[in-house]
Design an enzyme around this catalytic site. Sequence first.
Site, PDB file in Angstrom:
ATOM      1  CG  HIS A   1      -7.137   0.691  -1.103  1.00  0.00           C
ATOM      2  ND1 HIS A   1      -6.510   0.844   0.141  1.00  0.00           N
ATOM      3  CD2 HIS A   1      -7.576  -0.630  -0.961  1.00  0.00           C
ATOM      4  CE1 HIS A   1      -6.362  -0.281   0.553  1.00  0.00           C
ATOM      5  NE2 HIS A   1      -6.812  -1.289  -0.120  1.00  0.00           N
TER       6      HIS A   1
ATOM      7  CE1 TYR B   1     -11.712   1.231   5.296  1.00  0.00           C
ATOM      8  CE2 TYR B   1     -10.733   2.615   6.997  1.00  0.00           C
ATOM      9  CZ  TYR B   1     -10.859   2.019   5.736  1.00  0.00           C
ATOM     10  OH  TYR B   1      -9.433   1.991   4.923  1.00  0.00           O
TER      11      TYR B   1
ATOM     12  CB  CYS C   1      -4.284   3.512  -2.155  1.00  0.00           C
ATOM     13  SG  CYS C   1      -5.288   4.584  -1.136  1.00  0.00           S
TER      14      CYS C   1
ATOM     15  CG  ASP D   1      -9.683   3.811   0.905  1.00  0.00           C
ATOM     16  OD1 ASP D   1      -9.991   3.210   2.011  1.00  0.00           O
ATOM     17  OD2 ASP D   1      -8.503   3.905   0.364  1.00  0.00           O
ATOM     18  CG  HIS D   2     -10.436   6.524   4.042  1.00  0.00           C
ATOM     19  ND1 HIS D   2      -9.380   7.274   4.258  1.00  0.00           N
ATOM     20  CD2 HIS D   2     -10.208   5.340   4.017  1.00  0.00           C
ATOM     21  CE1 HIS D   2      -8.537   6.617   4.622  1.00  0.00           C
ATOM     22  NE2 HIS D   2      -8.746   5.458   4.642  1.00  0.00           N
TER      23      HIS D   2
ATOM     24  CG  HIS E   1      -2.084   1.061   1.251  1.00  0.00           C
ATOM     25  ND1 HIS E   1      -1.464   2.272   1.511  1.00  0.00           N
ATOM     26  CD2 HIS E   1      -3.254   0.948   1.083  1.00  0.00           C
ATOM     27  CE1 HIS E   1      -2.743   3.048   1.503  1.00  0.00           C
ATOM     28  NE2 HIS E   1      -3.669   2.140   1.182  1.00  0.00           N
TER      29      HIS E   1
HETATM   30  C1  DNO Z   1      -6.559   3.439   5.577  1.00  0.00           C
HETATM   31  C2  DNO Z   1      -5.928   2.017   5.039  1.00  0.00           C
HETATM   32  C3  DNO Z   1      -4.552   1.596   5.450  1.00  0.00           C
HETATM   33  C4  DNO Z   1      -4.018   0.561   4.869  1.00  0.00           C
HETATM   34  C5  DNO Z   1      -2.792  -0.192   5.337  1.00  0.00           C
HETATM   35  C6  DNO Z   1      -2.274  -1.254   4.314  1.00  0.00           C
HETATM   36  O1  DNO Z   1      -7.688   3.319   5.565  1.00  0.00           O
HETATM   37  O2  DNO Z   1      -6.055   2.271   3.475  1.00  0.00           O
HETATM   38  O3  DNO Z   1      -4.480   1.678   6.825  1.00  0.00           O
HETATM   39  O4  DNO Z   1      -5.081  -0.569   5.181  1.00  0.00           O
HETATM   40  O5  DNO Z   1      -1.765   0.988   4.991  1.00  0.00           O
HETATM   41  O6  DNO Z   1      -1.165  -1.810   5.333  1.00  0.00           O
END
Ligand code: DNO
Length: 345
Positions: free
Chosen positions: A263, A322, A236, A308-309, A198
């Site tokens: 992501h 989340y 991401c 994602d978020h 990531h």
């Molecule tokens: C945040 C996530 C990160 C991700 C880590 C992967 O929302 O995208 O915490 O899970 O960096 O190791």
Amino acid sequence: MKLTFRWYGEKDPVTLEKIRQIPTMNGIVSAIYDVPVGEVWSRESIAALKSMVEQAGLAFEVVESVPVHEDIKLGNANAAKWIANYCENVRRLGEAGVKVICYNFMPVFDWLRSELTREHADGSNSLAYDDETVLSMNPLTSALSLPGWDESYTKEQLKELLGQYKSVGEEQLWANLQTFLKAVIPVAEESGVKMAIHPDDPPWGLFGLPRIITGEANLDRFLKLVDSPANGLTFCTGSLGAGKQNDLPAMIRRFGNRIYFAHLRNIQWTGEHSFEEVGHPTSCGSLNMYEIVKALVESGFTGYVRPDHGRMIWGETGRFGYGLYDRALGATYLAGLFEAVERNQ
Ligand code: DNO
């Protein structure tokens, strides 16, 4: 692509039953959360998680994250022991049918924000990052509670850890990452697992700590550290997209065959090194989500995607970034984008 959703286990207020009702949802992204970082996960707990997810009608093929112990990133005398444990986790997850493991190599802090509930004009709120605020903070004395920060360490532990990193610059971090990959990637190959790093979030150094998974040149360097299909990326968009110099569609076209997990979320730039998280659609922020999905599809991407978020909307409260509602909207938006782009192929 296979649409997935992150789930934090039985304590997550967002239940598997609700996630299953999101149209086209295929699988769950999760982890074993009650084991200290670096320890081996029991086969029983992996099997229990898998069966819980599968009984809910969802697939369990992606783990996020198997965290990397700080001793590995520091490259100290204990690193070898933790790397051996890590390899064992990769083996066990492969045996359980896991196809992709997401992890990061960020020293000390994982994702970092200066605000957890930035208010928006429409009444929603979201995570935000303001450079000036962060630069003015001292992690050792700040009263703020940030994700991946003081929840994980006491101030004393943090002080010691930051001290240990004083001798670890970027080049040393690269070397320590390569040592890790040289041990883990062959195990991943044997286990049928793709490792997907990531990117650093945000993609620049903080508090004097090095960050290296930040942009195109560094991703290229990363992939060459161990040039194997098992050594791949989590792409991401929110993390890489915070760096304005990062041309995300171009990066996808360049690294597409090594991207196993995406992501996908949008952010609004609010300054040179500042941004806030927004709804997923292109028109909500600074990233062109259509071009991003188009680049993925045209690169032959068949991996896992997750929204994602999300913002907090409709009065929802819960784990920052989340909640259910906005991530579910994001999921259906992404499914629509993929359908449209794929049909136009
Ligand atoms: C945040 C996530 C990160 C991700 C880590 C992967 O929302 O995208 O915490 O899970 O960096 O190791």
